[in-house]
Design a protein around this motif. Structure first.
Motif, PDB file in Angstrom:
ATOM      1  N   VAL A   1      49.680  32.616 -23.992  1.00  0.00           N
ATOM      2  CA  VAL A   1      49.150  31.959 -22.809  1.00  0.00           C
ATOM      3  C   VAL A   1      49.613  30.504 -22.810  1.00  0.00           C
ATOM      4  O   VAL A   1      49.590  29.835 -23.844  1.00  0.00           O
ATOM      5  CB  VAL A   1      47.608  32.043 -22.787  1.00  0.00           C
ATOM      6  N   THR A   2      50.067  30.054 -21.671  1.00  0.00           N
ATOM      7  CA  THR A   2      50.583  28.689 -21.535  1.00  0.00           C
ATOM      8  C   THR A   2      49.527  27.735 -21.022  1.00  0.00           C
ATOM      9  O   THR A   2      49.425  26.593 -21.457  1.00  0.00           O
ATOM     10  CB  THR A   2      51.777  28.701 -20.557  1.00  0.00           C
TER      11      THR A   2
ATOM     12  N   GLY B   1      50.779  32.953 -18.654  1.00  0.00           N
ATOM     13  CA  GLY B   1      51.689  32.858 -19.777  1.00  0.00           C
ATOM     14  C   GLY B   1      52.792  33.901 -19.724  1.00  0.00           C
ATOM     15  O   GLY B   1      52.519  35.092 -19.662  1.00  0.00           O
TER      16      GLY B   1
ATOM     17  N   ARG C   1      53.971  31.898 -27.850  1.00  0.00           N
ATOM     18  CA  ARG C   1      52.629  31.749 -27.302  1.00  0.00           C
ATOM     19  C   ARG C   1      52.412  32.814 -26.244  1.00  0.00           C
ATOM     20  O   ARG C   1      53.322  33.177 -25.502  1.00  0.00           O
ATOM     21  CB  ARG C   1      52.425  30.360 -26.722  1.00  0.00           C
TER      22      ARG C   1
ATOM     23  N   THR D   1      52.298  38.268 -16.089  1.00  0.00           N
ATOM     24  CA  THR D   1      52.267  36.896 -16.617  1.00  0.00           C
ATOM     25  C   THR D   1      50.953  36.170 -16.357  1.00  0.00           C
ATOM     26  O   THR D   1      50.830  34.997 -16.712  1.00  0.00           O
ATOM     27  CB  THR D   1      53.398  36.031 -16.011  1.00  0.00           C
TER      28      THR D   1
ATOM     29  N   THR E   1      47.685  21.963 -20.152  1.00  0.00           N
ATOM     30  CA  THR E   1      47.259  23.322 -20.474  1.00  0.00           C
ATOM     31  C   THR E   1      46.011  23.723 -19.696  1.00  0.00           C
ATOM     32  O   THR E   1      45.735  24.908 -19.528  1.00  0.00           O
ATOM     33  CB  THR E   1      46.959  23.437 -21.983  1.00  0.00           C
TER      34      THR E   1
ATOM     35  N   GLU F   1      55.536  30.664 -14.809  1.00  0.00           N
ATOM     36  CA  GLU F   1      54.241  30.167 -15.269  1.00  0.00           C
ATOM     37  C   GLU F   1      53.725  29.046 -14.375  1.00  0.00           C
ATOM     38  O   GLU F   1      52.570  29.047 -13.952  1.00  0.00           O
ATOM     39  CB  GLU F   1      54.358  29.649 -16.713  1.00  0.00           C
TER      40      GLU F   1
ATOM     41  N   ALA G   1      57.700  24.890 -19.884  1.00  0.00           N
ATOM     42  CA  ALA G   1      57.092  26.085 -19.313  1.00  0.00           C
ATOM     43  C   ALA G   1      58.150  26.777 -18.466  1.00  0.00           C
ATOM     44  O   ALA G   1      59.193  26.187 -18.147  1.00  0.00           O
ATOM     45  CB  ALA G   1      55.887  25.706 -18.459  1.00  0.00           C
TER      46      ALA G   1
END
Lengths: 407, 407
Positions: free
Chosen positions: B262-263, B345, B260, B377, B185, B204, B200
């Motif tokens: 944000v990844t 994300g 979610r 994104t 992350t 991303e 993911a």
């Protein structure tokens, strides 16, 4: 297009100093108006990271046997590396130079990995490149099979690469650069007065190469002979003329032909003579040879008589021969550590008395002849190993090789 | 034919121990009934004799610049060596394995040496080989142009080789083996509680890779995305599942989709922000960008306003930018040593308030935002270098990345 092929072996490209010497030869040829195809071997010998033997040493670390196909993929990179490094050196001297792999330069081979034979030269791309630059550096030793597989031409393969390109492009010369100044009348470690041959025929050099002289690979000589391209064996470190190999002694036809019967004396040690008595005729004899061949044992000096067979094998293979004869309930007499002495000369063809001179010279020194054989350009004798040096020297003196080549 | 592609980078094949770990992954896949295409990089890093950087180090010993064509010929041998050594190891484990070069495996590229692009995959020979053996080890990084010239795919090229084969053969997975257990992350050296992402999206990971995450080359991800082949980032040293990269979060569509926004948080340091005031409109602005491009200076974070231009360049290129502006009698304000923080994300698309959360998180830690930008994104912010770690940590906490990926 006036083309010269220059082949530089591993020791000629092993470090910066030797590569500089090699590059000077290329530069001179370009100044003389030649387009140059420089054929290079892998850099250096065992211990150098990119030498063929070192690359092979990366294998078998798992006690396994790699497929020959993959082995060829691996070892051929040594020449690719060498070709790029040498090209860079030439470019740094403001020469227009470009590198090509064996596949790119046109070597089409059969699929016999490790000792592939050239079946075709497709040199269009090479010729095209030569039109654009002055020097093409070709990775020696490499080929590509009809299926696109990478192959190598076997030991001495870069010599073969060089003469094959020379023949395909009808080069003016194929220069084989090495660490000696030419081919000698005998091994100088054995014969102090051995001399460099200014010229010799393809056939002579081919015979000498097969009989122990190590300067050029015999297959390379055969290809040059078929293509009628003269070879020069020269020293990287000097500008000496070296040995010119062509179809006539003295190079250009008849120009300075020397009336010599013998050109050089070669020798191979470590040979075992095997005599098998009481064989049951030719059928059993043929069976013996078939089994030797099946076991990949190279046999030489074969004398077949009714119920009697004589031949030689390398010393290290003789135990296998013994086992083979045992299984047939045959008794062999083994004389180990023999040496084969070859007197080579295109000039002996049709000249009587050469064998008699050889026998006489050896007899005078009290050297026993275990076996002999002859062709129209070579006379072989087998002697005990301890007599080898004496025998080479006696023959060298008998044919006045130390004197006759002086110019 | 059920195919899996497994890519092993330089550190995964650098010595006998790591190759054993890699081979175990291949063996397991074969046991599971897969045909395996193993894509390998050159062995090791600078200092190892057959690593790409070491091969490059053989050049420029003469202070010269080798042609890019020859440079590609040279560096590509590293992967060829690696492919053979790895094949031997697999053969020693009684696996039916065979090595292929990039050219043999079907990589047709343009002629851009050093960073060639794949224009076609001609995989007939590879497929044919896969019918005969269980594992084909392909030399990564290599291609061949339409003229038969050897090319390389540039840095990270073996990742690209792997996903291109995966896409061409419609492999079940492309496994990229590396020395980490997956994509995290955030950089764990910056964020102690950073976690491995179980999954993911291509987009991303592509964004994160372009923004500083080094685990996989973004071009490789794009190729997998186009070919719709899932990638798994896995550790050579373990059997952990790693990070699955596919078109949807959670892999198989919707199965365990996590809400979610944000990844992950990526960062790049060493960036200079350049502000140019009083430019004479868009014509002069265009001229500036053209000259930057002509000088191969990569420009990022561009904000164009009437008579005002803001952009970033790598710190080391800023002196050139200064000279360029000087020649145009333009004044630039330079802020060196900035850092670009990216919050990536797929889940932020269409969700309001993400930018506001980011600004809030940074404000709370008293971090100035020098510039910002966003796409659907990714949200980028530029901060002073000394604020970088604080900023990454603040965003990581704000989006609860340490918690949300736990399963």
């Amino acid at each position: 297009m006036k083309v010269i092929v220059q082949k530089f072996g591993g020791t000629s490209v092993k470090d910066k100093e030797t590569r500089e010497l090699a590059a000077a030869h290329v530069e001179r040829a370009v100044e003389e108006g030649y387009k140059v195809v420089a054929v290079v071997s892998a850099m250096g010998r065992q211990g150098d990271p990119y030498a063929t033997d070192t690359l092979l040493g990366l294998l078998n670390q798992n006690g396994s046997q790699i497929s020959t196909r993959e082995k060829d993929m691996l070892v051929s990179v040594g020449e690719t590396i060498s070709s790029v490094i040498f090209t860079e050196l030439l470019q740094s001297k403001k020469l227009k130079a470009s590198a090509m792999t064996g596949a790119q330069a046109g070597f089409r081979t059969d699929g016999q990995y490790g000792s592939a034979r050239i079946v075709d030269m497709q040199t269009e791309a090479l010729v095209h490149r030569l039109e654009e630059v002055d020097v093409v550096v070709v990775a020696g030793f490499q080929g590509v099979s009809g299926d696109g597989e990478l192959t190598t031409l076997g030991r001495g393969g870069s010599d073969t690469s060089a003469t094959a390109i020379g023949a395909a492009l009808q080069a003016e010369y194929v220069d084989i650069f090495t660490d000696v100044e030419g081919i000698m009348t005998a091994d100088p470690r054995v014969v102090g007065e051995a001399e460099i041959l200014p010229s010799a025929t393809y056939q002579e050099i081919c015979n000498m190469a097969y009989q122990g002289a190590k300067v050029i690979h015999p297959r390379a000589v055969e290809i040059a002979m078929q293509g009628k391209v003269p070879i020069r064996i020269r020293s990287t470190a000097s500008e000496a003329a070296g040995t010119l190999i062509s179809s006539v002694i003295g190079g250009a036809a008849g120009s300075d032909r020397i009336e010599r019967q013998v050109t050089g004396i070669a020798h191979i040690s470590g040979v075992t003579q095997v005599t098998v008595e009481h064989t049951e005729g030719v059928v059993q004899q043929a069976a013996i040879f078939r089994e030797l061949a099946d076991n990949d044992i190279s046999v030489d000096f074969i004398t077949i008589q009714p119920q009697r067979l004589v031949f030689t094998v390398p010393d290290e293979r003789s135990p296998e021969v013994k086992i083979l004869l045992d299984t047939k309930q045959l008794e062999g007499t083994f004389i180990h550590n023999c040496a084969k002495i070859s007197a080579v000369g295109a000039g002996m063809t049709g000249v009587p008395g050469v064998v008699s001179k050889i026998v006489g010279a050896l007899a005078e020194k009290d050297i026993s002849i275990l076996q002999s054989a002859d062709s129209h350009t070579t006379i072989w004798t087998l002697v005990h190993g301890e007599d080898m040096n004496k025998a080479v020297l006696a023959l060298h003196q008998m044919f006045e090789l130390g004197r006759q080549v002086k110019q």
